[in-house]
Design an enzyme around this catalytic site. Structure first.
Site, PDB file in Angstrom:
ATOM      1  N   LYS A   1       0.906  -1.078  -0.079  1.00  0.00           N
ATOM      2  CA  LYS A   1       0.110  -0.016   0.052  1.00  0.00           C
ATOM      3  C   LYS A   1       0.898   1.103  -0.164  1.00  0.00           C
ATOM      4  CE  LYS A   1      -3.031   3.021   0.491  1.00  0.00           C
ATOM      5  NZ  LYS A   1      -4.115   3.412  -0.673  1.00  0.00           N
TER       6      LYS A   1
ATOM      7  N   CYS B   1      -3.880  11.444   1.767  1.00  0.00           N
ATOM      8  CA  CYS B   1      -3.273  10.118   1.486  1.00  0.00           C
ATOM      9  C   CYS B   1      -1.877  10.305   1.042  1.00  0.00           C
ATOM     10  CB  CYS B   1      -4.049   9.019   0.848  1.00  0.00           C
ATOM     11  SG  CYS B   1      -5.510   8.601   1.458  1.00  0.00           S
TER      12      CYS B   1
HETATM   13  N1  LIG Z   1      -9.817   8.485   2.144  1.00  0.00           N
HETATM   14  C1  LIG Z   1      -9.041   7.512   1.136  1.00  0.00           C
HETATM   15  O1  LIG Z   1      -9.467   7.737   0.026  1.00  0.00           O
HETATM   16  C2  LIG Z   1      -8.428   6.325   1.641  1.00  0.00           C
HETATM   17  C3  LIG Z   1      -8.321   5.353   0.727  1.00  0.00           C
HETATM   18  C4  LIG Z   1      -7.389   4.278   1.072  1.00  0.00           C
HETATM   19  C5  LIG Z   1      -6.883   4.118   2.426  1.00  0.00           C
HETATM   20  N2  LIG Z   1      -7.240   5.289   3.114  1.00  0.00           N
HETATM   21  C6  LIG Z   1      -6.678   5.098   4.636  1.00  0.00           C
HETATM   22  O2  LIG Z   1      -7.686   4.512   5.448  1.00  0.00           O
HETATM   23  C7  LIG Z   1      -7.656   5.118   6.637  1.00  0.00           C
HETATM   24  C8  LIG Z   1      -8.870   6.133   7.056  1.00  0.00           C
HETATM   25  O3  LIG Z   1      -8.936   7.141   6.253  1.00  0.00           O
HETATM   26  P1  LIG Z   1     -10.174   7.991   5.851  1.00  0.00           P
HETATM   27  O4  LIG Z   1      -9.827   9.004   4.842  1.00  0.00           O
HETATM   28  O5  LIG Z   1     -11.346   7.317   5.916  1.00  0.00           O
HETATM   29  O6  LIG Z   1     -10.072   8.910   7.250  1.00  0.00           O
HETATM   30  P2  LIG Z   1     -11.478   9.698   7.891  1.00  0.00           P
HETATM   31  O7  LIG Z   1     -10.773  10.646   9.074  1.00  0.00           O
HETATM   32  O8  LIG Z   1     -12.334  10.264   6.984  1.00  0.00           O
HETATM   33  O9  LIG Z   1     -12.294   8.582   8.827  1.00  0.00           O
HETATM   34  C9  LIG Z   1     -11.712   8.221  10.154  1.00  0.00           C
HETATM   35  C10 LIG Z   1     -12.992   7.819  10.838  1.00  0.00           C
HETATM   36  O10 LIG Z   1     -12.324   7.033  12.034  1.00  0.00           O
HETATM   37  C11 LIG Z   1     -13.120   7.399  13.218  1.00  0.00           C
HETATM   38  N3  LIG Z   1     -12.549   7.002  14.428  1.00  0.00           N
HETATM   39  C12 LIG Z   1     -11.405   7.573  15.008  1.00  0.00           C
HETATM   40  N4  LIG Z   1     -10.913   7.008  16.087  1.00  0.00           N
HETATM   41  C13 LIG Z   1     -11.954   5.863  16.240  1.00  0.00           C
HETATM   42  C14 LIG Z   1     -12.094   4.919  17.040  1.00  0.00           C
HETATM   43  N5  LIG Z   1     -11.288   4.645  18.137  1.00  0.00           N
HETATM   44  N6  LIG Z   1     -12.984   3.713  17.072  1.00  0.00           N
HETATM   45  C15 LIG Z   1     -13.944   4.131  15.950  1.00  0.00           C
HETATM   46  N7  LIG Z   1     -13.663   5.101  15.067  1.00  0.00           N
HETATM   47  C16 LIG Z   1     -12.854   5.822  14.971  1.00  0.00           C
HETATM   48  C17 LIG Z   1     -13.229   9.078  13.018  1.00  0.00           C
HETATM   49  O11 LIG Z   1     -14.369   9.447  13.760  1.00  0.00           O
HETATM   50  C18 LIG Z   1     -13.484   9.022  11.512  1.00  0.00           C
HETATM   51  O12 LIG Z   1     -14.862   9.129  11.278  1.00  0.00           O
HETATM   52  C19 LIG Z   1      -6.423   5.885   6.717  1.00  0.00           C
HETATM   53  O13 LIG Z   1      -5.254   5.134   7.002  1.00  0.00           O
HETATM   54  C20 LIG Z   1      -6.251   6.282   5.308  1.00  0.00           C
HETATM   55  O14 LIG Z   1      -4.702   6.565   4.954  1.00  0.00           O
HETATM   56  C21 LIG Z   1      -7.983   6.416   2.754  1.00  0.00           C
HETATM   57  O1  LIG Z   2      -1.514  13.206 -12.702  1.00  0.00           O
HETATM   58  C1  LIG Z   2      -2.176  13.608 -11.592  1.00  0.00           C
HETATM   59  C2  LIG Z   2      -2.831  12.816 -10.883  1.00  0.00           C
HETATM   60  C3  LIG Z   2      -3.080  13.371  -9.611  1.00  0.00           C
HETATM   61  N1  LIG Z   2      -2.871  14.380  -9.111  1.00  0.00           N
HETATM   62  C4  LIG Z   2      -3.067  14.885  -7.596  1.00  0.00           C
HETATM   63  O2  LIG Z   2      -2.674  14.269  -6.800  1.00  0.00           O
HETATM   64  C5  LIG Z   2      -3.788  14.087  -5.764  1.00  0.00           C
HETATM   65  C6  LIG Z   2      -4.160  12.757  -5.474  1.00  0.00           C
HETATM   66  O3  LIG Z   2      -5.056  12.378  -6.324  1.00  0.00           O
HETATM   67  P1  LIG Z   2      -5.620  10.675  -6.337  1.00  0.00           P
HETATM   68  O4  LIG Z   2      -4.546   9.797  -6.226  1.00  0.00           O
HETATM   69  O5  LIG Z   2      -6.518  10.622  -7.545  1.00  0.00           O
HETATM   70  O6  LIG Z   2      -6.591  10.870  -4.950  1.00  0.00           O
HETATM   71  P2  LIG Z   2      -6.791   9.928  -3.903  1.00  0.00           P
HETATM   72  O7  LIG Z   2      -8.215   9.876  -3.461  1.00  0.00           O
HETATM   73  O8  LIG Z   2      -6.072  10.611  -2.810  1.00  0.00           O
HETATM   74  O9  LIG Z   2      -6.016   8.535  -4.001  1.00  0.00           O
HETATM   75  C7  LIG Z   2      -4.894   8.230  -3.772  1.00  0.00           C
HETATM   76  O10 LIG Z   2      -4.618   7.915  -2.270  1.00  0.00           O
HETATM   77  C8  LIG Z   2      -5.302   7.033  -1.826  1.00  0.00           C
HETATM   78  C9  LIG Z   2      -5.538   6.841  -0.359  1.00  0.00           C
HETATM   79  O11 LIG Z   2      -4.311   6.156   0.092  1.00  0.00           O
HETATM   80  C10 LIG Z   2      -5.386   5.511  -2.604  1.00  0.00           C
HETATM   81  O12 LIG Z   2      -6.008   4.428  -2.047  1.00  0.00           O
HETATM   82  C11 LIG Z   2      -5.512   5.659  -4.017  1.00  0.00           C
HETATM   83  O13 LIG Z   2      -5.180   4.819  -4.854  1.00  0.00           O
HETATM   84  C12 LIG Z   2      -4.409   6.904  -4.353  1.00  0.00           C
HETATM   85  O14 LIG Z   2      -4.742   7.228  -5.987  1.00  0.00           O
HETATM   86  C13 LIG Z   2      -4.697  14.962  -6.077  1.00  0.00           C
HETATM   87  O15 LIG Z   2      -4.244  16.122  -5.354  1.00  0.00           O
HETATM   88  C14 LIG Z   2      -4.604  15.107  -7.300  1.00  0.00           C
HETATM   89  O16 LIG Z   2      -4.895  16.416  -8.085  1.00  0.00           O
HETATM   90  C15 LIG Z   2      -1.992  15.370 -10.142  1.00  0.00           C
HETATM   91  O17 LIG Z   2      -1.393  16.501  -9.394  1.00  0.00           O
HETATM   92  N2  LIG Z   2      -1.554  14.856 -11.320  1.00  0.00           N
END
Ligand SMILES: NC(=O)c1ccc[n+]([C@@H]2O[C@H](COP(=O)([O-])OP(=O)(O)OC[C@H]3O[C@@H](n4cnc5c(N)ncnc54)[C@H](O)[C@@H]3O)[C@@H](O)[C@H]2O)c1
Ligand SMILES: O=c1ccn([C@@H]2O[C@H](COP(=O)(O)OP(=O)(O)O[C@H]3O[C@H](CO)[C@@H](O)[C@H](O)[C@H]3O)[C@@H](O)[C@H]2O)c(=O)[nH]1
Length: 441
Positions: free
Chosen positions: A211, A267
């Site tokens: 990841k 992220c």
């Molecule tokens: N946002 C994304 O697109 C994305 C994608 C892939 C991976 N991740 C990873 O997933 C994780 C979560 O990210 P997110 O963006 O959803 O965060 P977020 O801040 O949107 O959500 C986290 C949630 O966890 C809750 N929380 C905190 N402590 C808690 C506890 N003790 N028990 C139950 N709930 C609790 C918070 O209230 C909040 O609602 C991170 O590690 C992030 O890096 C995020």
């Molecule tokens: O060609 C590009 C593509 C993206 N971005 C920027 O990069 C950032 C991240 O974009 P994107 O990756 O689409 O968004 P996330 O939703 O943050 O997703 C990333 O982060 C997640 C959390 O870990 C992962 O799960 C995904 O696979 C990974 O793409 C944004 O600010 C975009 O504007 C650029 O500047 N140029």
């Protein structure tokens, strides 16, 4: 089957709703009672296209519910996903694991029968093994508790699609115990696997690192093209055309080669820093040194945008009226975590400009983080009386703006396209001076 999801933010709420969509019975658990109440009533507390429909359908079907009660969740299922946040620690690069640890501390003592804890949060390599030992220490079921790591690769804005049609499912298992975790996860994901989604079983460390490595690669690709864009500016070349040319090579590929203001969000920035920190802790200090450069190329884009604005305003933005279109870190999301757009807006305000921001979805979040910035009620309104317009998030609404209409609202027809998203010819024909990063002309 039954499962729970701890943490109902961008990742957790999506995962809970989508697991229910696959036919499972799911309870989402959060410590934020307001979020739980909203989700229970069928409202998604953030903007994510398509999620509301999936949420409502499954609430109505009785397969999905939300609670703040760990006791209820522990009694309900034997598979517990963890999707709580792992933000950057303040003042250092490392990840703050306190939320993940808090889940284990509260959940494990309630595990009285065999159970599997499945991490989805992004964590530094080595975290899962540490949590597994702690969970077994705390759980009445002791050795019958397993930990697996199933990292999530979804993109905000495409979260439902990416959860139901992922590129791959990665399942890291404890080496010595490929028991119930392997069996239960295969069953939970059976429909996706039969749809042809690659299902990769590995060890905990490889899953965690896969990841972090994926995000580091994506960040590197963006910073690579932004570094080339810096050269384009001094060499009188065109960064956008250059990306198109590179993208024709299938070994390179056009995706993630959009130069501009660089990456932000909850992220990529924090994940590359956490990866560097963990590599250092493990003694591989040199291995990822280049990620420092990836990070600084990225931060330089924001500084360059501020500088270009200054130049456009005659050397200083003091007293200038600046419209910033975009606050979310990318279109399709209301997330403003480490938003490049807001970072630039904030810097310009600090230098004495009157900044008015507009974003189609992220206004509430932006106001919360930057309460002192000005906010418009629409894109054209935000541009009223502006000396310069900055387009910093490439929302379709901004691409479709009528340059003539915006031109009648502003004081000066100066536009800076931070995301290479506007139709330059249309804006120039309407009397605008058009500038962007990655090109001198
Ligand atoms: N946002 C994304 O697109 C994305 C994608 C892939 C991976 N991740 C990873 O997933 C994780 C979560 O990210 P997110 O963006 O959803 O965060 P977020 O801040 O949107 O959500 C986290 C949630 O966890 C809750 N929380 C905190 N402590 C808690 C506890 N003790 N028990 C139950 N709930 C609790 C918070 O209230 C909040 O609602 C991170 O590690 C992030 O890096 C995020
Ligand atoms: O060609 C590009 C593509 C993206 N971005 C920027 O990069 C950032 C991240 O974009 P994107 O990756 O689409 O968004 P996330 O939703 O943050 O997703 C990333 O982060 C997640 C959390 O870990 C992962 O799960 C995904 O696979 C990974 O793409 C944004 O600010 C975009 O504007 C650029 O500047 N140029």
């Amino acid at each position: 089957m039954r499962c729970t999801v701890f943490g109902t933010g961008y990742l957790g709420a999506t995962h809970a709703a989508c697991m229910a969509e696959l036919g499972h019975e799911v309870i989402g658990v959060d410590i934020d009672a307001g979020k739980v109440a909203k989700l229970e009533s069928g409202e998604v507390p953030f903007f994510e296209p398509g999620l509301r429909e999936v949420l409502r359908r499954n609430l109505e079907a009785g397969r999905l519910s939300f609670t703040t009660s760990y006791e209820e969740a522990a009694a309900f299922a034997d598979v517990h996903f963890i999707g709580v946040g792992t933000p950057q620690k303040s003042g250092e690069f490392a990840a703050d694991l306190s939320h993940v640890r808090a889940v284990i501390e509260a959940l494990a003592p309630l595990l009285t029968r065999p159970a599997v804890i499945v991490g989805k949060s992004t964590v530094p390599v080595g975290t899962a093994a540490e949590l597994a030992a702690r969970a077994r220490d705390l759980a009445p079921a002791g050795d019958e508790v397993e930990v697996a790591w199933n990292p999530e690769f979804l993109r905000e804005g495409f979260a439902v699609h990416d959860t139901l049609k992922p590129d791959r499912l990665v399942v890291g298992l404890e080496r010595a115990r490929k028991g119930q975790a392997e069996r239960l996860l295969r069953e939970l994901y059976a429909d996706l696997v039969s749809d042809g989604v690659p299902y990769i079983v590995t060890d905990l460390a490889t899953a965690e690192l896969a990841k972090s490595a994926a995000n580091a690669f994506l960040a590197t690709k963006i910073s690579f093209i932004n570094a080339i864009a810096e050269v384009c500016e001094v060499a009188d070349a065109d960064a956008v055309e250059l990306s198109d040319i590179l993208g024709h090579d299938p070994r390179i590929g056009r995706r993630f080669l959009d130069s501009g203001l660089g990456f932000g969000g909850g992220c990529l920035p924090k994940d590359i820093r956490a990866l560097m920190a963990r590599a250092g802790e493990l003694g591989a200090n040199q291995a990822l040194h280049f990620l420092r450069e990836v990070d600084s190329i990225n931060m330089r884009r924001r500084a360059r945008m501020v500088e270009l604005t200054r130049q456009t305003c005659g050397g200083s933005v003091l007293g200038a009226r600046i419209a910033v279109l975009g606050a979310a870190f990318k279109p399709g999301s209301d997330d403003v975590r480490d938003s490049p757009a807001l970072n630039v807006a904030g810097q310009l305000q600090l230098e004495g400009a009157a900044v008015t921001v507009f974003d189609p979805q992220a206004m509430d979040n932006a106001r919360r983080v930057f309460p002192t910035l000005g906010y418009g009620v629409g894109a054209v309104e935000a541009c009223s009386g502006a000396d310069v317009v900055l387009v910093l998030t490439e929302w379709p609404e901004f691409r479709e703006l009528d340059p003539g209409e915006v031109g009648r609202a502003v004081r000066l027809r100066e536009v800076l396209d931070g995301r290479n998203c506007l139709d330059r010819t249309a804006w120039e024909s309407a009397g605008w001076r058009y500038q962007r990063l990655g090109s001198t002309s």
